[in-house]
Design a protein around this motif. Structure first.
Motif, PDB file in Angstrom:
ATOM      1  N   ARG A  85      70.486  91.457  89.337  1.00  0.00           N
ATOM      2  CA  ARG A  85      70.533  90.008  89.525  1.00  0.00           C
ATOM      3  C   ARG A  85      71.112  89.668  90.893  1.00  0.00           C
ATOM      4  N   THR A  86      72.173  90.341  91.290  1.00  0.00           N
ATOM      5  CA  THR A  86      72.805  90.060  92.574  1.00  0.00           C
ATOM      6  C   THR A  86      71.884  90.395  93.733  1.00  0.00           C
ATOM      7  N   ILE A  87      71.238  91.567  93.678  1.00  0.00           N
ATOM      8  CA  ILE A  87      70.363  91.983  94.776  1.00  0.00           C
ATOM      9  C   ILE A  87      69.138  91.076  94.877  1.00  0.00           C
ATOM     10  N   ILE A  88      68.430  90.897  93.760  1.00  0.00           N
ATOM     11  CA  ILE A  88      67.203  90.095  93.780  1.00  0.00           C
ATOM     12  C   ILE A  88      67.515  88.625  94.044  1.00  0.00           C
ATOM     13  N   GLY A  89      68.517  88.089  93.334  1.00  0.00           N
ATOM     14  CA  GLY A  89      68.858  86.676  93.496  1.00  0.00           C
ATOM     15  C   GLY A  89      69.315  86.348  94.905  1.00  0.00           C
ATOM     16  N   THR A  90      70.105  87.224  95.508  1.00  0.00           N
ATOM     17  CA  THR A  90      70.579  86.984  96.871  1.00  0.00           C
ATOM     18  C   THR A  90      69.437  87.033  97.869  1.00  0.00           C
ATOM     19  N   THR A  91      68.566  88.040  97.734  1.00  0.00           N
ATOM     20  CA  THR A  91      67.434  88.173  98.658  1.00  0.00           C
ATOM     21  C   THR A  91      66.504  86.969  98.584  1.00  0.00           C
ATOM     22  N   VAL A  92      66.156  86.562  97.368  1.00  0.00           N
ATOM     23  CA  VAL A  92      65.251  85.426  97.191  1.00  0.00           C
ATOM     24  C   VAL A  92      65.888  84.140  97.705  1.00  0.00           C
ATOM     25  N   HIS A  93      67.178  83.951  97.413  1.00  0.00           N
ATOM     26  CA  HIS A  93      67.853  82.728  97.837  1.00  0.00           C
ATOM     27  C   HIS A  93      67.915  82.629  99.357  1.00  0.00           C
ATOM     28  N   VAL A  94      68.298  83.701 100.026  1.00  0.00           N
ATOM     29  CA  VAL A  94      68.413  83.681 101.481  1.00  0.00           C
ATOM     30  C   VAL A  94      67.050  83.419 102.124  1.00  0.00           C
ATOM     31  N   PHE A  95      66.020  84.086 101.612  1.00  0.00           N
ATOM     32  CA  PHE A  95      64.681  83.908 102.173  1.00  0.00           C
ATOM     33  C   PHE A  95      64.191  82.471 101.990  1.00  0.00           C
ATOM     34  N   PHE A  96      64.274  81.946 100.777  1.00  0.00           N
ATOM     35  CA  PHE A  96      63.727  80.622 100.481  1.00  0.00           C
ATOM     36  C   PHE A  96      64.537  79.524 101.158  1.00  0.00           C
ATOM     37  N   THR A  97      65.868  79.585 101.057  1.00  0.00           N
ATOM     38  CA  THR A  97      66.709  78.537 101.628  1.00  0.00           C
ATOM     39  C   THR A  97      66.614  78.509 103.143  1.00  0.00           C
ATOM     40  N   SER A  98      66.571  79.679 103.768  1.00  0.00           N
ATOM     41  CA  SER A  98      66.474  79.723 105.232  1.00  0.00           C
ATOM     42  C   SER A  98      65.151  79.152 105.709  1.00  0.00           C
ATOM     43  N   MET A  99      64.071  79.423 104.979  1.00  0.00           N
ATOM     44  CA  MET A  99      62.764  78.899 105.378  1.00  0.00           C
ATOM     45  C   MET A  99      62.726  77.376 105.261  1.00  0.00           C
ATOM     46  N   VAL A 100      63.265  76.840 104.160  1.00  0.00           N
ATOM     47  CA  VAL A 100      63.309  75.385 103.993  1.00  0.00           C
ATOM     48  C   VAL A 100      64.211  74.756 105.054  1.00  0.00           C
ATOM     49  N   ALA A 101      65.343  75.382 105.329  1.00  0.00           N
ATOM     50  CA  ALA A 101      66.275  74.852 106.328  1.00  0.00           C
ATOM     51  C   ALA A 101      65.652  74.845 107.715  1.00  0.00           C
ATOM     52  N   TYR A 102      64.870  75.875 108.025  1.00  0.00           N
ATOM     53  CA  TYR A 102      64.213  75.926 109.334  1.00  0.00           C
ATOM     54  C   TYR A 102      63.215  74.776 109.480  1.00  0.00           C
ATOM     55  N   GLY A 103      62.458  74.512 108.432  1.00  0.00           N
ATOM     56  CA  GLY A 103      61.512  73.405 108.495  1.00  0.00           C
ATOM     57  C   GLY A 103      62.208  72.057 108.614  1.00  0.00           C
ATOM     58  N   LEU A 104      63.277  71.858 107.834  1.00  0.00           N
ATOM     59  CA  LEU A 104      63.979  70.572 107.850  1.00  0.00           C
ATOM     60  C   LEU A 104      64.848  70.400 109.089  1.00  0.00           C
ATOM     61  N   SER A 105      65.043  71.457 109.855  1.00  0.00           N
ATOM     62  CA  SER A 105      65.821  71.336 111.089  1.00  0.00           C
ATOM     63  C   SER A 105      64.992  70.735 112.219  1.00  0.00           C
ATOM     64  N   LYS A 106      63.680  70.612 112.009  1.00  0.00           N
ATOM     65  CA  LYS A 106      62.800  70.032 113.015  1.00  0.00           C
ATOM     66  C   LYS A 106      62.696  68.515 112.800  1.00  0.00           C
ATOM     67  N   LYS A 107      63.074  67.741 113.792  1.00  0.00           N
ATOM     68  CA  LYS A 107      63.095  66.286 113.670  1.00  0.00           C
ATOM     69  C   LYS A 107      61.701  65.699 113.538  1.00  0.00           C
ATOM     70  N   TYR A 108      60.681  66.426 113.995  1.00  0.00           N
ATOM     71  CA  TYR A 108      59.322  65.903 113.926  1.00  0.00           C
ATOM     72  C   TYR A 108      58.659  66.154 112.575  1.00  0.00           C
ATOM     73  N   LEU A 109      59.349  66.810 111.628  1.00  0.00           N
ATOM     74  CA  LEU A 109      58.770  67.090 110.321  1.00  0.00           C
ATOM     75  C   LEU A 109      58.545  65.783 109.553  1.00  0.00           C
ATOM     76  N   MET A 110      57.356  65.605 109.038  1.00  0.00           N
ATOM     77  CA  MET A 110      57.016  64.380 108.306  1.00  0.00           C
ATOM     78  C   MET A 110      57.814  64.313 106.992  1.00  0.00           C
ATOM     79  N   GLY A 111      58.480  63.198 106.750  1.00  0.00           N
ATOM     80  CA  GLY A 111      59.256  63.004 105.526  1.00  0.00           C
ATOM     81  C   GLY A 111      60.600  63.690 105.544  1.00  0.00           C
ATOM     82  N   ARG A 112      61.069  64.138 106.700  1.00  0.00           N
ATOM     83  CA  ARG A 112      62.333  64.875 106.788  1.00  0.00           C
ATOM     84  C   ARG A 112      63.517  64.052 106.276  1.00  0.00           C
TER      85      ARG A 112
END
Length: 298
Positions: A85-112
Motif C-alpha cells: 500500500r505504501t509503495i503503490i499509493g505513494t507512487t500513484v499519488h506523486v505521479f497524479f498530483t504532480s501532473m495536475v499541479a503542473y497543469g494548474l501552475s500555468k496561468k493560461y490553462l482554461m478554467g484554472r
C-alpha cells in the motif's frame, strides 16, 4: 576567534540559551519516554509487569511477548499489505498530483481559477464519513485493496507545494523545448520531473508516512482480515480481541508464566513502529525542506 565571540555574549544571552536548552530537553523527554516505557514493559515478563513499578529497565527480561506476536502469521500479512500500500499509493499519488499541479501552475490553462477555487474549498470542508462510505460502496471500493489507493491519489495541499516549486522553474526552459518541437508531456517527464527531485522526495515522504500510519481506512472500509494493514492490526490488538486470540494460540507453558494480553499489545506497538522510526531520521531533512518550499519566492 571563538573565545572572543563567547566573551562578547551578554549575560542575558547565556541565560536565554540555558533556558532554551532546558525546555528542549524537557520536550524531548516527554516525547521519547512513552516510547521507552512501552519498550521496557514489552521486554519484561508479563506476570511480573502486572505488578507495576517498571519505568526505566526491564525487571525480569523476557522475549516471550515478541514470540507471541510473531507466532501469529496475520502480522506478516498485515506488514505485506502496508508495504505494498505504501509503495503503490505513494507512487500513484506523486505521479497524479504532480501532473495536475503542473497543469494548474500555468496561468493560461482554461478554467484554472475555477479548479483552484474548488480545491481550496476542500481544504476547509469535507463530505463527512457517511457520504464517503456510501460513495465508496457505489464505486465498488469496499473490501478491496483499491480503497487504499484511489481515494488517496490526489491531495490539494500537496498540489500547492508542487505548484510553489514549479513556479520557480524558469519559463525559458519550457519555451526553448517547445521551439525544438517538444510537447507538454515530453517537457513534463524529461525536464520538469528531473528538476523536481527535492519536492518529489518531500511529497513522497509525506504520503508514505500517511499510508504506513493510517489505520482508519482498514477499520471502516475493510472487512476482509487478509486486507487489513499493519496499523489496523495494531488497532485490533489494542482493542484486546486479537491480543486475547494471540495469547490463546501460544504454548501453554509460555502463556501461563510470562505473557499477558497487555505485554502483547505493547510488543505489537513496538513492532509496528520500528520501520518508521528507523527510516525517519535519515529523511527528516526532506520534511523540513518541504515545509519551506515556496516560502521565499511567491
Amino acid at each position: 576567534m571563538r573565545r572572543k565571540f563567547l566573551a562578547r555574549r551578554t549575560k542575558g544571552e547565556v541565560v536565554f540559551d540555558i533556558v532554551n536548552t532546558i525546555i528542549m530537553i524537557v520536550i524531548c523527554f516527554m516525547m521519547l519516554y512513552p516510547v521507552w516505557y512501552t519498550l521496557v514493559n514489552s521486554l519484561n515478563d508479563g506476570t511480573d509487569a502486572m505488578l507495576g513499578g517498571i519505568y526505566w529497565w526491564p525487571r525480569v527480561f523476557s522475549l516471550d511477548s515478541y514470540k507471541a506476536v510473531f507466532a501469529d502469521s496475520k502480522i506478516f500479512r498485515a506488514f505485506g499489505v502496508s508495504f505494498f500500500r505504501t509503495i503503490i499509493g505513494t507512487t500513484v499519488h506523486v505521479f497524479f498530483t504532480s501532473m495536475v499541479a503542473y497543469g494548474l501552475s500555468k496561468k493560461y490553462l482554461m478554467g484554472r481559477k475555477y479548479f483552484m477555487a474548488m480545491g481550496t474549498i476542500t481544504l476547509f470542508f469535507s463530505g463527512g464519513l457517511i457520504p464517503t462510505f456510501l460513495l465508496y460502496r457505489s464505486l465498488g471500493l469496499l473490501d478491496r485493496f483499491a480503497v487504499y489507493i484511489i481515494p488517496a491519489m490526489f491531495n490539494f495541499y500537496n498540489l500547492l507545494i508542487f505548484q510553489a516549486f514549479f513556479r520557480e522553474i524558469p519559463d525559458a526552459l519550457e519555451e526553448s523545448a517547445k521551439i525544438d518541437g517538444a510537447n507538454d508531456f515530453y517537457i513534463f517527464f524529461k525536464i520538469i520531473i528531473p528538476l523536481s527531485k527535492p519536492v518529489l522526495a518531500t511529497i513522497a515522504l509525506f504520503t508514505g508516512v500517511y499510508h504506513w500510519n493510517d489505520y482508519f481506512a482498514g477499520v471502516i472500509f475493510i472487512n476482509n482480515p487478509d486486507l487489513q494493514p499493519i496499523q489496523t492490526f495494531l488497532y485490533r490488538v489494542i482493542a484486546e480481541t486479537t491480543s486475547v486470540q494471540m495469547l490463546q494460540n501460544m504454548p501453554a507453558g509460555i502463556r501461563t508464566t510470562s505473557v499477558t494480553s497487555q505485554t502483547i499489545r505493547l510488543a505489537t506497538m513496538i513492532v509496528t513502529t520500528v520501520p518508521v522510526v528507523c527510516v525517519y531520521p535519515f529523511l527528516q531533512k526532506y520534511f523540513v525542506k518541504g515545509m519551506l518550499l515556496g516560502s521565499i519566492k511567491g
